[in-house]
Design an enzyme around this catalytic site. Structure first.
Site, PDB file in Angstrom:
ATOM      1  N   TYR A  74      -1.487  -0.691  11.099  1.00 14.12           N
ATOM      2  CA  TYR A  74      -1.759  -1.310   9.840  1.00 14.12           C
ATOM      3  C   TYR A  74      -0.654  -0.923   8.647  1.00 14.12           C
ATOM      4  O   TYR A  74       0.244  -1.629   8.340  1.00 14.12           O
ATOM      5  CB  TYR A  74      -2.973  -0.831   9.157  1.00 14.12           C
ATOM      6  CG  TYR A  74      -3.052  -1.139   7.484  1.00 14.12           C
ATOM      7  CD1 TYR A  74      -3.094  -2.400   6.913  1.00 14.12           C
ATOM      8  CD2 TYR A  74      -3.076   0.042   6.732  1.00 14.12           C
ATOM      9  CE1 TYR A  74      -2.916  -2.832   5.569  1.00 14.12           C
ATOM     10  CE2 TYR A  74      -3.229  -0.305   5.200  1.00 14.12           C
ATOM     11  CZ  TYR A  74      -3.191  -1.506   4.834  1.00 14.12           C
ATOM     12  OH  TYR A  74      -3.280  -1.924   3.414  1.00 14.12           O
TER      13      TYR A  74
ATOM     14  N   LYS B 286       2.454  -3.276   7.299  1.00 19.71           N
ATOM     15  CA  LYS B 286       2.890  -3.452   5.812  1.00 19.71           C
ATOM     16  C   LYS B 286       4.276  -3.028   5.281  1.00 19.71           C
ATOM     17  O   LYS B 286       4.794  -3.585   4.588  1.00 19.71           O
ATOM     18  CB  LYS B 286       1.738  -2.578   5.028  1.00 19.71           C
ATOM     19  CG  LYS B 286       0.114  -3.108   5.074  1.00 19.71           C
ATOM     20  CD  LYS B 286       0.166  -4.540   4.381  1.00 19.71           C
ATOM     21  CE  LYS B 286       0.168  -4.690   2.941  1.00 19.71           C
ATOM     22  NZ  LYS B 286       0.172  -6.048   2.453  1.00 19.71           N
TER      23      LYS B 286
ATOM     24  N   THR C 137       0.954  -1.252   0.109  1.00 13.75           N
ATOM     25  CA  THR C 137       0.037  -0.081  -0.031  1.00 13.75           C
ATOM     26  C   THR C 137       0.718   1.366  -0.055  1.00 13.75           C
ATOM     27  O   THR C 137       1.999   1.386   0.668  1.00 13.75           O
ATOM     28  CB  THR C 137      -1.000  -0.055   1.308  1.00 13.75           C
ATOM     29  OG1 THR C 137      -1.497   1.408   1.485  1.00 13.75           O
ATOM     30  CG2 THR C 137      -0.094  -0.283   2.505  1.00 13.75           C
ATOM     31  N   ASP C 138       0.249   2.365  -0.773  1.00 11.90           N
ATOM     32  CA  ASP C 138       1.157   3.591  -0.334  1.00 11.90           C
ATOM     33  C   ASP C 138       1.091   4.101   1.109  1.00 11.90           C
ATOM     34  O   ASP C 138       1.746   5.189   1.299  1.00 11.90           O
ATOM     35  CB  ASP C 138       0.401   4.698  -1.315  1.00 11.90           C
ATOM     36  CG  ASP C 138      -0.884   5.049  -1.111  1.00 11.90           C
ATOM     37  OD1 ASP C 138      -1.753   4.291  -0.456  1.00 11.90           O
ATOM     38  OD2 ASP C 138      -1.549   5.890  -1.935  1.00 11.90           O
ATOM     39  N   GLU C 139       0.194   3.479   2.026  1.00 17.64           N
ATOM     40  CA  GLU C 139       0.159   4.265   3.243  1.00 17.64           C
ATOM     41  C   GLU C 139       1.535   3.871   3.839  1.00 17.64           C
ATOM     42  O   GLU C 139       1.819   4.601   5.099  1.00 17.64           O
ATOM     43  CB  GLU C 139      -0.798   3.557   3.948  1.00 17.64           C
ATOM     44  CG  GLU C 139      -2.281   3.846   3.242  1.00 17.64           C
ATOM     45  CD  GLU C 139      -3.592   3.403   4.248  1.00 17.64           C
ATOM     46  OE1 GLU C 139      -3.260   3.347   5.566  1.00 17.64           O
ATOM     47  OE2 GLU C 139      -4.539   2.985   3.681  1.00 17.64           O
TER      48      GLU C 139
END
Ligand SMILES: NC(=O)c1ccc[n+]([C@@H]2O[C@H](COP(=O)([O-])OP(=O)(O)OC[C@H]3O[C@@H](n4cnc5c(N)ncnc54)[C@H](O)[C@@H]3O)[C@@H](O)[C@H]2O)c1
Length: 333
Positions: A147, A151, A120-122
């Site tokens: 989260y 990741k 994810t870009d998060e």
């Protein structure tokens, strides 16, 4: 090609399975999924005779190892994926996203099998609303939540196994997905199904938070592009220039569903809520020749509204439970 799809009963993984079956007859698919609350078994029912489905945990080497030994490629979608849940209880995020990815890595290393890791870009944290910058493959990791930090850790494990052990892996970090089969706890399906259930949509904080939306089919096409043409050991960012603030998402849903644009409620923001994500996918576009097909967000949103309207049986059984969790969380903020 024998492909093991982990997390293939969840939102993006199931869309990947369905499209791959439709478009790549040479691919033989096995799904490994723990069937957590996030999975919906009925999504894969129509294709049950075309694939093999194994119920199991990516952190369990005794299940993972024989499946990996039997595959040419592993695509890892399996994850705990919901930010709000990660704030309430991070333990399953550490277990699945970190220990699970480690277990897969040891197995692909042992059997010399190619891995594509979905992320994810998060992992990059957030940007200011007025910052012209966008994330690129060289942006420093700066995750905010349990989260995104787990990741980020999983990505770093993959990179280390490439560098230290020569594992044949690629990675992709994508922006926010929308489309069919997404769990109703997530922003867009939650608000669509709120309207369909006679509940007023909810907007966190001031609604100015910006997400970079991409249709799930564009994400999965990009994943296949990286699998087919990506360079081993490399990371590719996936995004479709779809920046929209949350307030616009919710008012667009209301308008497209024939309601007053102000028929929603603001609720207390969640802690640490990232302000803005934005992806620069130049590398994927120029080096690998990928382009998104669903570039009109409002029309993709209208299709998604139609899908949830026509598939009430798919989401209705879990809707009340999701709203009860959100109501309890709001009381503790
Ligand atoms: N949804 C997005 O907008 C988005 C954006 C970028 C990247 N991603 C990434 O894409 C991947 C898929 O996301 P999603 O939205 O489809 O998530 P999801 O929560 O809808 O699905 C996750 C799936 O993984 C399964 N799973 C969870 N723990 C498992 C375990 N220990 N072993 C085996 N299976 C397990 C669940 O049962 C579920 O079927 C995740 O890695 C996520 O970080 C998601």
């Amino acid at each position: 090609m024998r492909v093991l799809v982990t997390g293939g009963a969840g939102f993006i993984g199931a869309n990947f399975v369905l499209r791959t079956l439709a478009e790549r007859p040479d691919v033989d698919l096995t799904v490994l999924d723990k069937f957590t609350y996030a999975a919906n078994a009925s999504t894969l029912d129509p294709v049950a005779s075309d694939i093999r489905v194994v119920r199991g945990d990516i952190a369990d080497a005794s299940i993972v190892d024989p499946l990996v030994a039997d595959a040419d490629l592993v695509v890892n979608f399996a994850a705990e994926s919901h930010n709000d849940r990660s704030l309430a209880d991070p333990s399953s995020f550490v277990q699945t996203n970190l220990v699970g990815t480690y277990t897969l890595l040891e197995s692909v290393r042992r059997h010399d099998v190619r891995l594509h890791h979905i992320s994810t870009d998060e992992v990059y944290g957030d940007l200011d609303l007025d910052d012209p910058a966008r994330f690129t493959e060289t942006t420093a990791y700066n995750p905010s939540s349990p989260y995104s930090s787990t990741k980020a850790g999983s990505d770093l494990l993959v990179r280390a196994w490439v560098r230290s052990f020569g594992v044949a892996a690629t990675l992709s970090n994508c922006s926010n997905n929308y489309g069919p089969y997404q769990h109703v706890e997530k922003l867009i399906p939650r608000q669509i199904t709120n309207v369909l259930s006679g509940i007023r949509p909810k907007v966190y904080g001031d609604g100015a938070n910006v997400r970079d939306w991409i249709h799930v089919h564009d994400h999965n096409d990009a994943v296949w592009t990286v699998i087919d043409r990506g360079q081993l050991g490399e990371t590719y960012l996936i995004g479709a220039d779809g920046e929209v603030d949350n307030l616009t998402v919710v008012t667009s849903i209301l308008e497209l569903m024939g309601r007053e644009a102000d028929a929603f409620d603001f609720v207390t923001d969640r802690p640490g809520h990232d302000r803005r994500y934005a992806i620069d996918a130049t590398r994927l576009r120029t080096e690998l020749g990928w382009t998104p097909r669903f570039t009109d967000f409002r029309s993709g949103l209208a299709d998604t509204i139609d899908w949830y309207t026509a598939h009430r049986d798919w989401w209705a059984p879990v809707k009340a439970g999701v709203e009860a969790v959100y109501a309890a969380t709001q009381q503790t903020l």
